[in-house]
Write an enzyme that holds these catalytic residues in place. Structure first.
Site, PDB file in Angstrom:
ATOM      1  N   ASP A  27       0.824  -1.213   0.000  1.00  0.00           N
ATOM      2  CA  ASP A  27       0.000   0.000   0.000  1.00  0.00           C
ATOM      3  C   ASP A  27       0.858   1.264   0.000  1.00  0.00           C
ATOM      4  O   ASP A  27       1.966   1.278   0.541  1.00  0.00           O
ATOM      5  CB  ASP A  27      -0.929  -0.023   1.239  1.00  0.00           C
ATOM      6  CG  ASP A  27      -2.058   0.981   1.115  1.00  0.00           C
ATOM      7  OD1 ASP A  27      -2.423   1.343  -0.022  1.00  0.00           O
ATOM      8  OD2 ASP A  27      -2.586   1.403   2.156  1.00  0.00           O
ATOM      9  N   GLY A  28       0.306   2.324  -0.597  1.00  0.00           N
ATOM     10  CA  GLY A  28       0.961   3.638  -0.552  1.00  0.00           C
ATOM     11  C   GLY A  28       1.452   4.155  -1.898  1.00  0.00           C
ATOM     12  O   GLY A  28       2.072   5.219  -1.972  1.00  0.00           O
ATOM     13  N   HIS A  83       2.038   3.169  -9.085  1.00  0.00           N
ATOM     14  CA  HIS A  83       1.875   1.724  -9.268  1.00  0.00           C
ATOM     15  C   HIS A  83       3.055   1.155 -10.055  1.00  0.00           C
ATOM     16  O   HIS A  83       3.583   0.097  -9.741  1.00  0.00           O
ATOM     17  CB  HIS A  83       0.558   1.416  -9.994  1.00  0.00           C
ATOM     18  CG  HIS A  83      -0.663   1.827  -9.229  1.00  0.00           C
ATOM     19  ND1 HIS A  83      -0.795   1.577  -7.879  1.00  0.00           N
ATOM     20  CD2 HIS A  83      -1.802   2.469  -9.605  1.00  0.00           C
ATOM     21  CE1 HIS A  83      -1.976   2.057  -7.475  1.00  0.00           C
ATOM     22  NE2 HIS A  83      -2.594   2.606  -8.500  1.00  0.00           N
ATOM     23  N   SER A 109      -7.359  -5.887  -4.785  1.00  0.00           N
ATOM     24  CA  SER A 109      -8.381  -6.486  -3.922  1.00  0.00           C
ATOM     25  C   SER A 109      -9.721  -6.546  -4.648  1.00  0.00           C
ATOM     26  O   SER A 109      -9.941  -5.840  -5.646  1.00  0.00           O
ATOM     27  CB  SER A 109      -8.529  -5.673  -2.633  1.00  0.00           C
ATOM     28  OG  SER A 109      -9.261  -4.486  -2.867  1.00  0.00           O
ATOM     29  N   GLU A 120     -12.210  -5.243  -3.723  1.00  0.00           N
ATOM     30  CA  GLU A 120     -12.829  -3.922  -3.557  1.00  0.00           C
ATOM     31  C   GLU A 120     -12.183  -2.871  -4.471  1.00  0.00           C
ATOM     32  O   GLU A 120     -12.733  -1.783  -4.653  1.00  0.00           O
ATOM     33  CB  GLU A 120     -12.710  -3.461  -2.099  1.00  0.00           C
ATOM     34  CG  GLU A 120     -13.594  -4.218  -1.126  1.00  0.00           C
ATOM     35  CD  GLU A 120     -13.096  -5.626  -0.820  1.00  0.00           C
ATOM     36  OE1 GLU A 120     -11.859  -5.839  -0.805  1.00  0.00           O
ATOM     37  OE2 GLU A 120     -13.934  -6.530  -0.630  1.00  0.00           O
ATOM     38  N   LEU A 152      11.234 -20.427  -4.326  1.00  0.00           N
ATOM     39  CA  LEU A 152      10.296 -19.530  -3.639  1.00  0.00           C
ATOM     40  C   LEU A 152       8.917 -19.660  -4.287  1.00  0.00           C
ATOM     41  O   LEU A 152       8.810 -19.660  -5.517  1.00  0.00           O
ATOM     42  CB  LEU A 152      10.779 -18.069  -3.762  1.00  0.00           C
ATOM     43  CG  LEU A 152       9.831 -16.991  -3.211  1.00  0.00           C
ATOM     44  CD1 LEU A 152       9.747 -17.047  -1.686  1.00  0.00           C
ATOM     45  CD2 LEU A 152      10.290 -15.587  -3.638  1.00  0.00           C
ATOM     46  N   SER A 203      -7.746  -4.862   5.427  1.00  0.00           N
ATOM     47  CA  SER A 203      -8.396  -4.618   4.133  1.00  0.00           C
ATOM     48  C   SER A 203      -8.793  -5.915   3.418  1.00  0.00           C
ATOM     49  O   SER A 203      -8.574  -6.071   2.216  1.00  0.00           O
ATOM     50  CB  SER A 203      -7.507  -3.748   3.229  1.00  0.00           C
ATOM     51  OG  SER A 203      -7.327  -2.473   3.788  1.00  0.00           O
ATOM     52  N   GLU A 227       2.060 -12.942  12.717  1.00  0.00           N
ATOM     53  CA  GLU A 227       2.560 -11.742  13.383  1.00  0.00           C
ATOM     54  C   GLU A 227       2.345 -10.578  12.417  1.00  0.00           C
ATOM     55  O   GLU A 227       2.594 -10.707  11.213  1.00  0.00           O
ATOM     56  CB  GLU A 227       4.058 -11.891  13.700  1.00  0.00           C
ATOM     57  CG  GLU A 227       4.349 -12.983  14.712  1.00  0.00           C
ATOM     58  CD  GLU A 227       3.740 -12.707  16.089  1.00  0.00           C
ATOM     59  OE1 GLU A 227       3.647 -11.527  16.475  1.00  0.00           O
ATOM     60  OE2 GLU A 227       3.349 -13.683  16.763  1.00  0.00           O
TER      61      GLU A 227
HETATM   62  C1  IPE Z   1      -5.329  -2.877  -0.064  1.00  0.00           C
HETATM   63  O1  IPE Z   1      -5.027  -1.532  -0.211  1.00  0.00           O
HETATM   64  C2  IPE Z   1      -5.281  -3.552  -1.395  1.00  0.00           C
HETATM   65  C3  IPE Z   1      -3.978  -3.671  -2.019  1.00  0.00           C
HETATM   66  C4  IPE Z   1      -2.848  -3.226  -1.561  1.00  0.00           C
HETATM   67  C5  IPE Z   1      -3.974  -4.374  -3.273  1.00  0.00           C
HETATM   68  P1  IPE Z   1      -6.166  -0.424  -0.345  1.00  0.00           P
HETATM   69  O2  IPE Z   1      -5.460   0.877  -0.487  1.00  0.00           O
HETATM   70  O3  IPE Z   1      -7.119  -0.773  -1.426  1.00  0.00           O
HETATM   71  O4  IPE Z   1      -6.912  -0.542   1.054  1.00  0.00           O
HETATM   72  P2  IPE Z   1      -7.890   0.478   1.786  1.00  0.00           P
HETATM   73  O5  IPE Z   1      -8.947   0.861   0.775  1.00  0.00           O
HETATM   74  O6  IPE Z   1      -7.094   1.676   2.188  1.00  0.00           O
HETATM   75  O7  IPE Z   1      -8.408  -0.263   2.967  1.00  0.00           O
HETATM   76  C1  IPE Z   2      -1.774   0.147  -3.263  1.00  0.00           C
HETATM   77  O1  IPE Z   2      -1.496   1.504  -3.304  1.00  0.00           O
HETATM   78  C2  IPE Z   2      -1.909  -0.449  -4.646  1.00  0.00           C
HETATM   79  C3  IPE Z   2      -3.262  -0.959  -4.956  1.00  0.00           C
HETATM   80  C4  IPE Z   2      -4.298  -0.911  -4.180  1.00  0.00           C
HETATM   81  C5  IPE Z   2      -3.424  -1.548  -6.273  1.00  0.00           C
HETATM   82  P1  IPE Z   2      -2.672   2.561  -3.291  1.00  0.00           P
HETATM   83  O2  IPE Z   2      -3.061   2.862  -4.701  1.00  0.00           O
HETATM   84  O3  IPE Z   2      -3.779   2.128  -2.425  1.00  0.00           O
HETATM   85  O4  IPE Z   2      -1.935   3.819  -2.667  1.00  0.00           O
HETATM   86  P2  IPE Z   2      -2.547   4.872  -1.631  1.00  0.00           P
HETATM   87  O5  IPE Z   2      -3.049   4.104  -0.448  1.00  0.00           O
HETATM   88  O6  IPE Z   2      -3.650   5.588  -2.345  1.00  0.00           O
HETATM   89  O7  IPE Z   2      -1.396   5.754  -1.307  1.00  0.00           O
HETATM   90 MG    MG Z   3      -4.179   2.372  -0.452  1.00  0.00          MG
END
Ligand code: IPE
Ligand code: IPE
Ligand code: MG
Length: 245
Positions: free
Chosen positions: A16-17, A33, A61, A63, A127, A192, A203
């Site tokens: 994430d991020g 991405h 995900s 979602e 792996l 999530s 953990e």
């Molecule tokens: C979770 O991240 C899904 C992935 C990293 C693929 P999201 O950014 O979609 O999660 P929420 O919406 O903040 O919970």
């Molecule tokens: C996670 O990064 C990648 C996917 C969910 C595909 P985000 O796109 O959710 O990045 P933030 O959370 O908006 O920074």
């Molecule tokens: Mg995110």
């Protein structure tokens, strides 16, 4: 006496991020991405080096379809490109690639590419790399329950015989070592809907590092953090200490 540090056998990561990483650079989210691909290579290298057996990455995900159409499209294009470009290298590294999730939602060309990469790397053992796409932990539990119900319907399984082991064996990743370490980058402290069943005794390691900045050193820190944990599985610390001694 120095004992070998505890190495998790199976690590899962919520990558994430990416969006915030791109925003900080005044670039579109898709730029973040794309930058995340390097971090994937870093963690694969890191797992190979540290002797981790299985790595499961949350790429999309169930979602994430709610995101703007343009972003979903950019992510699909990225998956296709990454598959075409990275499979050779992963194969050469001895990585077995698997996609987990409800793959039926993807278009035929992408599904064929995923299948081809899985078939090609099926004999690799260094792996196990699992990419979770259109995956949801609740979906996983539902599909396992449906599978068990179908077996009951066919007369192959008694409803009373359904226990945690029977259901667990029908969940994604059941054939791999249990999940030891669950990492989430990007600062949010939530699951999530990732690996809800499998994370029961994992953990948890949350870091503010945004996914494109996560590297082998970050992975090493997470593994060190894991090594300091005491896994009690419901018992007391004294019981665990006695068992070790
Ligand atoms: C979770 O991240 C899904 C992935 C990293 C693929 P999201 O950014 O979609 O999660 P929420 O919406 O903040 O919970
Ligand atoms: C996670 O990064 C990648 C996917 C969910 C595909 P985000 O796109 O959710 O990045 P933030 O959370 O908006 O920074
Ligand atoms: Mg995110």
């Amino acid at each position: 006496m120095t004992s070998r540090p505890a190495i998790p056998r199976h690590i899962a990561i919520v990558m994430d991020g990416n969006g915030r990483w791109a925003k900080a650079r005044h670039r579109p989210r898709s730029f973040g991405h794309n930058a995340g691909r390097k971090a994937v290579r870093e963690v694969v290298e890191g797992c190979l080096r540290e002797g981790v057996e299985a790595l499961t990455l949350f790429a999309f995900s169930s979602e994430n379809w709610r995101r703007p159409e343009e972003e979903v499209g950019a992510l699909m294009t990225l998956f296709v490109r990454a598959l075409d470009k990275e499979t050779d290298e992963l194969h050469a590294q001895g990585v077995r690639l698997r996609f987990v999730g409800d793959l039926a939602a993807f278009d035929q060309p992408l599904r064929e590419r995923m299948q081809a990469a899985m078939t090609r790397t099926t004999g690799n053992r260094k792996l196990h790399l699992n990419i979770a796409v259109n995956y949801g932990g609740r979906w996983d539990i539902v599909q396992a329950a449906r599978d068990a119900a179908a077996a009951v319907g066919r007369g192959e399984l008694r409803a009373e015989a359904i226990d945690e082991a029977v259901l667990g064996s029908r969940m994604c990743l059941a054939e791999l070592p249990p999940l030891d370490l669950f990492i989430r980058t990007g600062g949010e402290c939530r699951l999530s809907n990732f690996l809800l069943w499998q994370a029961a005794y994992a953990e948890l390691h949350f870091t503010d590092t945004l996914w494109p900045d996560f590297d082998q050193a970050s992975l090493h820190r997470a593994i060190e953090d894991y090594g300091r944990r005491e896994r009690r599985y419901g018992r007391t610390g004294d019981q665990v200490a006695t068992d070790k001694g």
